[in-house]
Design an enzyme around this catalytic site. Structure first.
Site, PDB file in Angstrom:
ATOM      1  N   SER A 172       0.861  -1.182   0.000  1.00 11.84           N
ATOM      2  CA  SER A 172       0.000   0.000   0.000  1.00 11.84           C
ATOM      3  C   SER A 172       0.892   1.224   0.000  1.00 11.84           C
ATOM      4  CB  SER A 172      -0.890  -0.005   1.248  1.00 11.84           C
ATOM      5  OG  SER A 172      -1.497   1.255   1.448  1.00 11.84           O
ATOM      6  N   TYR A 185      -1.790  -1.115  10.656  1.00 11.86           N
ATOM      7  CA  TYR A 185      -1.856  -1.347   9.211  1.00 11.86           C
ATOM      8  C   TYR A 185      -0.651  -0.734   8.504  1.00 11.86           C
ATOM      9  CZ  TYR A 185      -3.688  -1.302   4.436  1.00 11.86           C
ATOM     10  OH  TYR A 185      -3.850  -1.482   3.082  1.00 11.86           O
TER      11      TYR A 185
END
Length: 304
Positions: A172, A185
């Site tokens: 990401s 995350y």
């Protein structure tokens, strides 16, 4: 001052995008064939994983689809079969090391060697750090990075013997920048980017140049894990766009796949002089890049 810096960043992004488009138009990258190759995709039950499976099905690859959600992965498989692909479905919990190893052994027995693996399964629990539950933090790392280790450890030996294969890490932009309320995350995605880079370097040192590696780093994807997402410079992407960018990156052996592609230059410019982030209570936070915009996390649990 921040508006001036953002304007300069925007100008840099626009210039980069135009130059990149010109280069791609006049010097297109050669695309490889993956027809008939066995492709394992984790987190194939919906979202990016499902749409990536569709893209490989269009290429007539042989698919091995993993997901913890039996109904979701079966729906993906049905569509892939309609597209003409041979599909094998496995219900696998990518946070469970023993289950991963057993499933890889089963794939080897029933399907054969895996030539391309897309480590896409992911977990996210939006919350501020002190509100994050211990078990949710653990699950985030088990799925988002430790699962990558177990899968690659199980699949890499056959790739090394053949000096052939392609390992895809779905990370990401949060593996390069940071956002509040997503500390576990972001940390797991930094680890995923590091895993990709270290593995790439190790394969190069071993002289295994036939094994390709790619890392997907999209910005925010419209998968429902945030409420009212808004950004100034970085768009909220649809999963279809991300899947198309991923398959194009794989077919051209691209190492780092940013979506949109100008994120690369955006990150470089923001880390340069004058673009350091300021802590709300003062001070500088270089070299970590803050992700621009305002995202309010929902309580939803996301699997890619």
């Amino acid at each position: 001052m921040n508006l001036i810096l953002e304007f300069l960043l925007l100008v840099g992004v626009i210039i980069y995008s135009y130059l990149e488009s010109l280069v791609k138009f006049f010097i297109p990258r050669r695309r490889k064939s993956v027809t008939g190759q066995t492709v394992l995709i984790t987190g194939a039950g919906h979202g990016i994983g499902r749409l990536t499976a569709y893209e490989f099905a269009k290429q007539k690859s042989r698919l091995v689809l993993w997901d913890i959600n039996k109904r979701g992965v079966e729906e993906t498989a049905d569509k892939c079969r309609k597209l003409g692909a041979v599909v094998h479905v496995f219900v696998v919990d990518c946070s469970n090391r023993a289950e991963i190893y057993n499933s890889v052994d089963q794939v080897k027995r029933e399907v054969g060697d895996v030539e391309i693996v897309v480590n896409n399964a992911g977990a996210i629990y939006p919350a501020d750090l002190l509100s994050a539950k211990d078990e949710e933090i653990t699950k985030t790392f088990e799925v988002n990075i430790l699962g990558h280790f177990w899968i690659i450890k199980a699949l890499l030996p056959s790739m090394l013997r053949r000096n052939s294969g392609h390992i895809v890490t779905v990370a990401s932009v949060c593996g390069h920048g940071v956002i509040p309320y997503l500390i576990p995350y972001c940390s797991s995605k930094f680890a995923a980017v590091g895993f990709h880079r270290a593995l790439t370097a190790e394969l190069d040192t071993l002289g295994k140049t036939g094994i390709q590696t790619s890392c997907l780093c999209p910005v925010f994807v419209n998968t429902g894990f945030t409420k009212n997402p808004s950004t100034r410079l970085w768009p909220v992407l649809e999963p279809e766009e991300v899947a198309r960018s991923l398959i194009n990156g794989i077919l051209t052996n691209k190492k780092m796949i940013f979506v949109p592609s100008y994120i690369n230059i955006s990150l470089i410019l923001e880390k340069g002089p004058g673009f350091s982030s300021k802590h709300p209570h003062g001070g500088s936070q270089q070299p970590v890049t803050p992700i621009p915009g305002d995202l309010t996390p929902s309580s939803d649990f996301l699997k890619h």
